[in-house]
Design a protein around this motif. Structure first.
Motif, PDB file in Angstrom:
ATOM      1  N   ASP A   1      -2.441   7.164   3.258  1.00  0.00           N
ATOM      2  CA  ASP A   1      -3.464   6.691   4.197  1.00  0.00           C
ATOM      3  C   ASP A   1      -4.128   5.388   3.767  1.00  0.00           C
ATOM      4  O   ASP A   1      -4.888   4.788   4.535  1.00  0.00           O
ATOM      5  CB  ASP A   1      -4.534   7.768   4.431  1.00  0.00           C
ATOM      6  CG  ASP A   1      -5.218   8.215   3.149  1.00  0.00           C
ATOM      7  OD1 ASP A   1      -4.921   7.649   2.086  1.00  0.00           O
ATOM      8  OD2 ASP A   1      -6.047   9.149   3.228  1.00  0.00           O
ATOM      9  N   ALA A   2      -3.849   4.927   2.559  1.00  0.00           N
ATOM     10  CA  ALA A   2      -4.430   3.663   2.110  1.00  0.00           C
ATOM     11  C   ALA A   2      -4.023   2.506   3.017  1.00  0.00           C
ATOM     12  O   ALA A   2      -4.768   1.525   3.147  1.00  0.00           O
ATOM     13  CB  ALA A   2      -4.010   3.373   0.669  1.00  0.00           C
TER      14      ALA A   2
ATOM     15  N   GLY B   1       0.794  -1.220   0.000  1.00  0.00           N
ATOM     16  CA  GLY B   1       0.000   0.000   0.000  1.00  0.00           C
ATOM     17  C   GLY B   1       0.827   1.272   0.000  1.00  0.00           C
ATOM     18  O   GLY B   1       0.294   2.369  -0.212  1.00  0.00           O
TER      19      GLY B   1
ATOM     20  N   LYS C   1      -6.187   0.759   6.013  1.00  0.00           N
ATOM     21  CA  LYS C   1      -7.184  -0.304   5.881  1.00  0.00           C
ATOM     22  C   LYS C   1      -6.818  -1.475   6.785  1.00  0.00           C
ATOM     23  O   LYS C   1      -7.675  -2.254   7.201  1.00  0.00           O
ATOM     24  CB  LYS C   1      -7.267  -0.762   4.429  1.00  0.00           C
ATOM     25  CG  LYS C   1      -7.836   0.293   3.483  1.00  0.00           C
ATOM     26  CD  LYS C   1      -7.815  -0.192   2.044  1.00  0.00           C
ATOM     27  CE  LYS C   1      -8.329   0.897   1.092  1.00  0.00           C
ATOM     28  NZ  LYS C   1      -8.267   0.441  -0.341  1.00  0.00           N
ATOM     29  N   ASP C   2      -5.511  -1.604   7.046  1.00  0.00           N
ATOM     30  CA  ASP C   2      -5.050  -2.589   8.030  1.00  0.00           C
ATOM     31  C   ASP C   2      -5.059  -1.889   9.386  1.00  0.00           C
ATOM     32  O   ASP C   2      -4.213  -1.042   9.672  1.00  0.00           O
ATOM     33  CB  ASP C   2      -3.640  -3.054   7.663  1.00  0.00           C
ATOM     34  CG  ASP C   2      -3.116  -4.146   8.595  1.00  0.00           C
ATOM     35  OD1 ASP C   2      -3.673  -4.309   9.697  1.00  0.00           O
ATOM     36  OD2 ASP C   2      -2.147  -4.828   8.216  1.00  0.00           O
ATOM     37  N   THR C   3      -6.019  -2.235  10.224  1.00  0.00           N
ATOM     38  CA  THR C   3      -6.205  -1.526  11.507  1.00  0.00           C
ATOM     39  C   THR C   3      -5.031  -1.699  12.453  1.00  0.00           C
ATOM     40  O   THR C   3      -4.901  -0.937  13.417  1.00  0.00           O
ATOM     41  CB  THR C   3      -7.490  -2.011  12.183  1.00  0.00           C
ATOM     42  OG1 THR C   3      -7.425  -3.436  12.365  1.00  0.00           O
ATOM     43  CG2 THR C   3      -8.712  -1.663  11.340  1.00  0.00           C
TER      44      THR C   3
END
Length: 605
Positions: free
Chosen positions: A401-402, A319, A405-407
């Motif tokens: 910031d993509a 990412g 998506k992985d918290t």
């Protein structure tokens, strides 16, 4: 001629300011120790070298007496070198550096080769006029006068003494016994003995009474070992057959251990930061002998464990790239010693990249990243990958910031920085921190040379001795790091012109000019940084273009004299054009030795 001499004298004057740039927080001499005699010893030897230079200037380069006079010049210089070059590294290196043109990036000038190695070349290889010979001596004399002025102007202190000795011990290992200092005369063994004689003379007049009074056994052990080591060097009358493996394992490393004990037992040493060494390491081959902090940009020296853990996860994060299809691990695969096993990898469009993927293991110890050496540290290198349109194609100033998506990143960023960053700068720092832990300095070779195990075969010993001597490997891939970062100061990583061919048929020169694109100077055409040879068995194919599939092919290339030896037109090749005259047995031994440098047991976070 006068203009050239004036230019170099101006260079010397400007370099004098380099002396005063050191921190004024250095510890001055403690009341227990008077260093004035030792300071005079260094100055007297430098004066003696200068006086002999003056006499040398009265002779023609072909005069039979020049060789013996030059030898004595170098021996005196070596006895003064520890303190002289500690005070002024730049001028010290010019006095005793390679006989190659020097490009000054601040004014884009190419400086004519000067110094003791250039004088040596003129004496032993000829081809210079008496006028040029005198000019070489005159300029070198001016630099040496600059050095002696520094010795006399700045008091020798406890701190300065211990640091300068540490640097000189490394010079013996990496420059003296390899022939780097004396490529034509091959005086290196005698000069290394002179360096140790200098240490003994200064020790005897300073620390000896203190150590003898409190630690008589240690004093006796140090006395015995340093004289054994000097004797072993002096008996090495053949540079090519000298057993450097035995020398390091049985003499130099034990001596270094004893010196560290002497330094600590004196009670005068208070440690020093900002140097490439871990001064508490017993030898230069210890796994922790070098400080990664020294090689890390100041902006990232306060890295935490949490930052490193974050960096490891980011290393595998696709990412980070604009297309979401490329991560650091795309090209630097851990299972392949952080290379990829390909001639060249593909860019973000599926097209071939320009150059082969180098290993990241021990990359923190380099001052030149990428094959052309254009980035000076890991931060710059990673920034370049982010902004490269063929790779990540991302904006460093804008947060990617993509990846959120992985918290898991929320807690990792919080632990590392206390918040989610606003740009990619913290990401770059975290990646740099993680890559800086990918270090392997505990190979079969390291353990054997430290004397911890005894598993080296006769073939591996032969290979090491060839690497350090006849094959000239260690004059570019410096021990113990085996890369091109120049000891003992480690301020720069060398770049070389070696003439790599386009294909393994060795019929045509590769058209990649490397570092040339930065300044477009002819001396830089085909210039690439000198990489590490550690883990080389695991990082094929080789060279910047991945042209060679095996280490045997690489050794054959060097054995033939590089591109110049293959017949390519390379005016500025930095390798000798002549064949190394290595036999098949010797090439096999070299390859066997290099395989002992494998260590991929990097820190697991």
């Amino acid at each position: 001629m006068k203009k050239e001499v004036l230019f170099f004298l101006l260079f010397l004057t400007s370099s004098a300011g380099f002396i005063g740039c050191k921190s004024n927080t250095e510890n001055m001499t403690l009341p227990l120790m008077d260093w004035t005699g030792a300071q005079s010893y260094y100055a007297q030897n430098m004066h003696a070298a200068i006086d002999l230079l003056d006499f040398l200037a009265t002779l023609k380069p072909e005069d039979p007496k020049t060789a013996s006079i030059f030898k004595n010049i170098r021996l005196h210089f070596k006895k003064a070198e520890p303190y002289a070059s500690y005070l002024n590294p730049e001028v010290g290196h010019r006095v005793n550096g390679p006989a190659l043109p020097v490009f000054k990036e601040d004014n884009n000038r190419v400086l004519y080769p000067i110094g003791l190695q250039k004088i040596e070349e003129s004496i032993y290889e000829g081809g210079v006029s008496s006028e040029q010979f005198r000019r070489e001596i005159q300029i070198t004399r001016g630099m040496m006068q600059n050095l002696v002025n520094g010795i006399e102007a700045r008091p020798l202190t406890t701190r300065r003494f211990f640091i300068s000795v540490h640097q000189q011990l490394l010079r013996i290992i990496s420059l003296g016994i390899t022939g780097f200092d004396t490529p034509s005369s091959l005086f290196g063994l005698e000069e290394s003995a002179a360096s140790l004689e200098s240490l003994w003379e200064v020790y005897s007049s300073t620390l000896h009474p203190l150590i003898l009074d409190e630690y008589s056994t240690l004093d006796a052990e140090f006395d015995s070992k340093i004289h054994q080591t000097i004797t072993y060097l002096q008996k090495g009358d053949d540079f090519y057959t000298f057993d450097r493996y035995v020398f390091l394992r049985e003499y130099m490393n034990p001596l270094t251990r004893l010196w560290v004990q002497v330094r600590n037992a004196s009670g005068l040493w208070e440690g020093a930061e900002g140097y490439p060494f871990n001064f508490d390491a017993e030898t230069f081959f210890d796994a922790d002998a070098f400080s990664t902090r020294f090689f890390t940009p100041p902006s990232n020296r306060k890295q935490s464990e949490a930052q490193i853990v974050l960096g490891k996860k980011l290393f595998f994060e696709t990412g980070l790239s604009k297309g979401g299809d490329m991560a650091c691990a795309t090209c630097h695969i851990p299972e392949k010693a952080y290379t990829d096993g390909l001639v060249v990898n593909s860019d973000n469009s599926g097209n071939p990249l320009q150059r082969n993927t180098p290993t990241l293991i021990n990359s923190v110890y380099q001052r030149g990243l990428f094959w052309d050496g254009r980035s000076g540290n890991l931060i710059d290198q990673i920034n370049s990958v982010f902004t490269n349109k063929q790779e990540f194609n991302s904006n460093v100033h804008q947060f990617t910031d993509a990846i959120l998506k992985d918290t898991a990143y929320t807690s990792l960023f919080s632990a590392a920085y206390g918040e989610i960053p606003k740009n990619n700068t913290p990401i770059v720092k975290a990646l740099s921190s993680y890559i800086g832990t990918l270090n392997g300095m505990n190979s079969k070779f390291d353990q054997n040379i430290r004397g911890e195990i005894d598993t080296f075969t006769e073939q591996e010993k032969l290979g090491f001795n060839l690497y350090m001597g006849k094959a000239l490997c260690a004059t570019c891939h410096f021990m113990p790091l085996t890369n091109g970062t120049v000891p003992p100061f480690y301020y720069e990583t060398e770049k070389e012109v070696i003439g790599v061919p386009e294909t393994a048929e060795n019929s045509e020169l590769d058209d990649d000019y490397g570092f040339y694109w930065v300044f477009e100077e002819d001396i830089h055409k085909g210039m690439f940084k000198t990489p590490t040879v550690r883990n080389s068995e695991l990082t094929a194919p080789y060279m910047h273009n991945g042209v060679y599939k095996t280490l045997e092919e690489v050794m054959d290339f060097y054995n033939k004299g590089g591109g110049g030896g293959l017949g390519f037109d390379l005016e500025h090749q930095t390798l000798p054009f002549d064949s190394l005259s290595l036999s098949e047995t010797e090439i096999a031994a070299l390859v066997a030795f290099m395989k002992t440098l494998n260590d991929t047991s990097v820190e697991d976070y």
